[in-house]
Design an enzyme around this catalytic site. Structure first.
Site, mmCIF file in Angstrom:
data_model
loop_
_atom_site.group_PDB
_atom_site.id
_atom_site.type_symbol
_atom_site.label_atom_id
_atom_site.label_comp_id
_atom_site.label_asym_id
_atom_site.label_seq_id
_atom_site.Cartn_x
_atom_site.Cartn_y
_atom_site.Cartn_z
ATOM 1 N N ARG A 70 0.875 -1.053 0.141
ATOM 2 C CA ARG A 70 0.015 -0.002 0.064
ATOM 3 C C ARG A 70 0.834 1.371 -0.050
ATOM 4 N NH1 ARG A 70 -2.139 2.206 4.413
ATOM 5 N NH2 ARG A 70 -2.129 0.352 5.255
ATOM 6 N N TYR A 123 -15.371 16.094 -16.673
ATOM 7 C CA TYR A 123 -15.724 14.754 -16.770
ATOM 8 C C TYR A 123 -16.775 14.382 -15.651
ATOM 9 C CZ TYR A 123 -15.314 9.700 -16.342
ATOM 10 O OH TYR A 123 -15.723 8.448 -16.044
ATOM 11 N N ASP A 204 -6.403 18.333 -15.716
ATOM 12 C CA ASP A 204 -6.985 16.948 -16.040
ATOM 13 C C ASP A 204 -6.472 16.692 -17.343
ATOM 14 O OD1 ASP A 204 -7.981 14.660 -17.091
ATOM 15 O OD2 ASP A 204 -9.686 14.772 -15.737
ATOM 16 N N LYS A 229 -7.180 5.535 -20.362
ATOM 17 C CA LYS A 229 -7.403 6.025 -21.642
ATOM 18 C C LYS A 229 -6.218 5.888 -22.292
ATOM 19 C CE LYS A 229 -11.287 6.936 -19.723
ATOM 20 N NZ LYS A 229 -11.714 8.208 -19.305
#
Ligand SMILES: *Cc1c(COP(=O)(O)O)cnc(C)c1O
Length: 415
Positions: A70, A123, A204, A229
């Site tokens: 983690r 988005y 972004d 993407k």
């Protein structure tokens, strides 16, 4: 011939940051499918934790040792190092989704009572997080549109009387390809920054990065990605990334440790594999998009094409395009002549292009923003942004351009 050469990112994507001698000589970085790591001695464990929890500064040349997946993992760290090369960032943090990269970053840099200024449209997931989650924690929010001037934005922010925490920008906007000037956002943030308070700029860059737009070079503090993407590029993995200075990414990584939204070793390994072909994929996609856009623009059933390559020199967006973008990209939208029924007829008759949301992948994808990705946007906002029932969004892939044009042409006959 020069002794030393600064190699291009695409030359380094197969090897950067990986030492075969640490992994039995394996040419490729193995998948370190382990939750925890063995310390050689107790003193090492102590030293690693001191660093991981920020209890002391690093000694010269000291690197954080491996503790627990983690906090860190070789696949994650090597991937993060490779990703920094494209944006020339000091540091990178990778996440299990674009949304976790965005939400963790926003949570780290906004505070109750402070203002988040965000570009519109963003988005859908980001829009929901900003409007319905951040506001629950007392964060004030305000949207702005492409074309609003620096003076207008400064006036709007001053009128709220709240300290500006961050300007959050998504450019080009989805699905309209509206452009926002990152340098101008920097100037607005600087106007509200002083010794005690810094306003940050986060971009972004999913639509254009990491190849065609480099927000850090235009004054942004942080750049965010849905790595699902273009970076992943094969529609087979969900992931995200945040890049910036070492100091800011350290803050992002600390919150990531406690939210637990880091990418796992398998996700990181898949993304490393994807990065090897990132540049040739994106270049081919952009070349195909240009051909597809030309075809659509000349088609009698098509009313309007939203493609950055068609921006005219007298368009107020043109100087931003020239300054900020290295390519027109591979995302375009177009309005068919007619309404929802015609748009659906087109989508339902596609044979090669897939009817699906998402973007940036090897296969071409088509969808209907008004009823799909942007279903949540209010009627008024849709009207203002030009997201109508006749609009189709297309993400162009790596197929043969003539095959794509054939498919779009045969489906357009049903409009
Ligand atoms: C897909 C997308 C996101 C969200 O990323 P996930 O990987 O789906 O969580 C954020 N921003 C943009 C621009 C996107 O296209």
């Amino acid at each position: 011939m020069e002794e030393k050469r600064e190699l291009k990112p695409e030359s380094l994507m197969m090897s950067y940051g990986y030492k075969p001698e640490l992994s039995e000589g394996a040419l490729k970085c193995p998948i370190f499918q382990t939750s925890t790591f063995v310390f050689k001695k107790a003193e090492d464990g102590k030293a690693f934790f001191e660093l991981a929890y920020g209890q002391r500064e690093k000694y010269p040349n000291e690197e954080l040792g491996l503790i627990y997946s983690r906090l860190n993992n070789p696949d994650l760290e090597i991937l993060e190092n490779r990703l920094t090369l494209w944006d020339r960032a000091e540091a990178c943090a990778v996440f299990e989704s674009g949304m976790s990269a965005i939400s963790t970053t926003l949570l780290e840099f906004v505070k109750p009572g402070h203002l988040l200024l965000f570009s519109s449209p963003v988005y859908g997931g980001s829009d929901h997080f900003i409007k319905h989650v951040l506001t629950r924690f007392g964060v004030h929010i305000m949207g702005f549109m492409a074309g609003e001037s620096k003076e207008e934005l400064i006036r709007k922010v001053e009128a709220t009387g709240k300290p500006l925490a961050m300007v959050y920008v998504e450019t080009p906007a989805n699905p309209t390809n509206g452009l926002f000037d990152i340098e101008m956002c920097r100037e607005v943030a600087d106007h509200f920054s002083n010794e005690e308070h810094k306003a940050y700029v986060a971009v972004d860059n999913t639509y254009m990065g990491p190849l065609w737009q480099h927000p850090l070079q235009h004054g942004a503090d942080l750049v965010l990605y849905s790595a699902t993407k273009y970076i992943g590029g094969h529609s087979d993995v969900v992931a995200g990334a945040c890049l910036g200075s070492a100091a800011l990414i350290q803050r992002v990584k600390t919150l990531r440790t406690f939210l637990g939204c880091m990418a796992g070793p398998w996700t990181a390994w898949l993304l490393m594999r994807s990065l090897e072909t990132l540049k040739p994929r994106m270049e081919l996609q952009a070349r195909n998009a240009e051909k597809v856009a030309q075809f659509l623009a000349g088609h009698p059933k098509v009313e309007k094409v939203y493609y950055l390559g068609f921006l005219q020199e007298n368009d107020p967006q043109y100087p931003i395009y020239q300054k900020q973008l290295k390519s027109a990209g591979a995302m375009l939208s177009f309005d068919v002549k007619g309404g929802e029924k015609d748009a659906f007829n087109f989508l339902n008759h596609l044979k090669l292009v897939k009817l699906a949301v998402s973007l940036g992948s090897t296969e071409s994808l088509a969808q209907h923003p008004a009823t799909m990705t942007h279903a949540d946007v209010s009627k008024e906002d849709k009207a203002q942004l030009g997201i109508s029932a006749k609009m189709i969004r297309l993400s162009v892939g790596v197929e043969d351009a003539e095959d794509l044009i054939w498919d779009l042409g045969q489906a357009l006959q049903h409009v």
